[in-house]
Design an enzyme around this catalytic site. Sequence first.
Site, PDB file in Angstrom:
ATOM      1  N   HIS A 183      32.512  -8.548 -54.016  1.00 50.72           N
ATOM      2  CA  HIS A 183      32.666  -7.377 -54.899  1.00 50.72           C
ATOM      3  C   HIS A 183      33.462  -6.273 -54.210  1.00 50.72           C
ATOM      4  CE1 HIS A 183      29.393  -9.223 -57.311  1.00 50.72           C
ATOM      5  NE2 HIS A 183      28.919  -9.531 -56.116  1.00 50.72           N
ATOM      6  N   SER A 192      60.361   4.278 -47.912  1.00 52.17           N
ATOM      7  CA  SER A 192      60.444   5.015 -49.168  1.00 52.17           C
ATOM      8  C   SER A 192      61.711   5.849 -49.159  1.00 52.17           C
ATOM      9  CB  SER A 192      59.216   5.922 -49.295  1.00 52.17           C
ATOM     10  OG  SER A 192      59.502   6.997 -50.175  1.00 52.17           O
ATOM     11  N   LYS A 195      56.598   6.613 -44.950  1.00 50.38           N
ATOM     12  CA  LYS A 195      56.047   5.429 -45.611  1.00 50.38           C
ATOM     13  C   LYS A 195      56.518   4.114 -45.020  1.00 50.38           C
ATOM     14  CE  LYS A 195      53.805   4.849 -48.801  1.00 50.38           C
ATOM     15  NZ  LYS A 195      54.035   4.967 -50.239  1.00 50.38           N
ATOM     16  N   GLU A 202      53.769  -7.484 -51.783  1.00 55.41           N
ATOM     17  CA  GLU A 202      53.572  -7.070 -53.185  1.00 55.41           C
ATOM     18  C   GLU A 202      54.355  -7.969 -54.136  1.00 55.41           C
ATOM     19  OE1 GLU A 202      53.637  -2.518 -53.708  1.00 55.41           O
ATOM     20  OE2 GLU A 202      54.556  -2.896 -51.774  1.00 55.41           O
TER      21      GLU A 202
END
Length: 474
Positions: A171, A292, A298, A305
Amino acid sequence: MKSRPRKQPPREATRSEKLWGGRFTRGADPLAERFTGSLAFDRRLWPHDVRGSVAWAKALAKAGLLSAAERDAIVKGLDVVRAELAAGTFPFRTELEDIHTNVERRLQELIGEVGGKLHTGRSRNDQIAVDERLYLREMVAEVRAGLRRTQEALVTRAAEAVDTPLPGYTHLQRAQPVVLGHHLLAYVFMLQRDCDRFGDCGARADTLPLGAAALAGTAFPIDLEALAKDLGFAEVSPNSLDAVSDRDTLLEFLAAAAITGMHLSRLAADLTLWATAEFGFVEFSDAFATGSSIMPQKKNPDVAELIRGKSGRLYGNLVAVLAMMKGLPLAYNSDMQEDKEPFFDSVDTLEAILAVVPPMIESLTFRTDRMRRAAGENFATATDLADYLVKKGVAFRHAHGLVGKIVRFCETEGKALDGLSLVELRRFSPLFQDDAKDALTVEASLRARAATGGTAPEAVRRSLALARTLIARA
Ligand code: ARG
């Protein structure tokens, strides 16, 4: 103003250049021609199309339908066609519907009339079926090799991490300690099943559809068993309608690709989560991350992804072909031409994923100090404390309740389980002894899970050996 050369409109196929010119009184509307054409995507099947045609020409000759000289002329002509295609000099004609027509017309250009004998007793319906099957078998081998490389990368990292504690989650809540090697090996076994699925799909593609002709079977005495052997198939399709109208082998490939994509998507999701400041369990190499355009600090896990994101198209391709096939009456229908783009897209997507995953895994930096620290937090060994009581004869359900109360006590006192004194523990049960604290360590928790498939380093070493054997067997 400079005058630009006017763009040439695409040439239209004349009626006689079509494969079916005889029955028609006029050529196709260019719009219809463009709409029905498949050359833009089926051209990638050329090696298989030519291979099938060479084998077919030989089979025709064996059946007495081509003289030896005619056969040789066709085979030689196809050799030239193949060489042109391989060299990129083949004069593709988009106005000729598909790869089959392009190859056949070019053959006729090269060797004349006799080229027109090649299509004796076959149809593009069995031709495309055999082309796709030959291609699919090659892709199965490539994908399996990519899966092996991915497994090897995971096994190497798992072997370094057999003793590295990591919080295990259910969970997405910290649950029990595991070792990092155990977590990585989970993916190795998933990919092993994927590999087997592709293998099964390849094995079921071992039936020759050529000889089915349009739908009813070829009308000529072709030795199909010998042809099957020549093209590397174990057997001949026992039903011509099935042979030309089914795409389940292709669907199996798409399903296996979708499942593999799902597995790798979960791996990517784990890593993406672990790379957050909140988890801080892993750092991607600069080579497999991006920055970024606005935020200078970043570092984004784009590769991971996109592995996750691309699984969506793998599912979509499977569903697209299932939906396209649903409700099609036997036998061949033009709808089935729509199988190719999703199929090729899944091949390309999966190959792109499998190319990038191994080096990405190899270049990860695991923050084992943070994993180790986190593994012992949040009462992760509460189950072990309950198990301790079970070993003293307490029923598990009762032990569970007692330890639940201990956890609540810890929470109100702001203490960790291993911060409790024996006196405090004994307030909950007189069965607690000095050794209770030993049961609460991460190491003891891990060590206890030594049954097959458990996370004890000793059990993980056994699984690692098994994984290596499975990988080597392929
Ligand atoms: N381009 C077709 C396909 O991909 C090949 C078979 C065509 N047969 C036909 N009768 N139109 O399915």
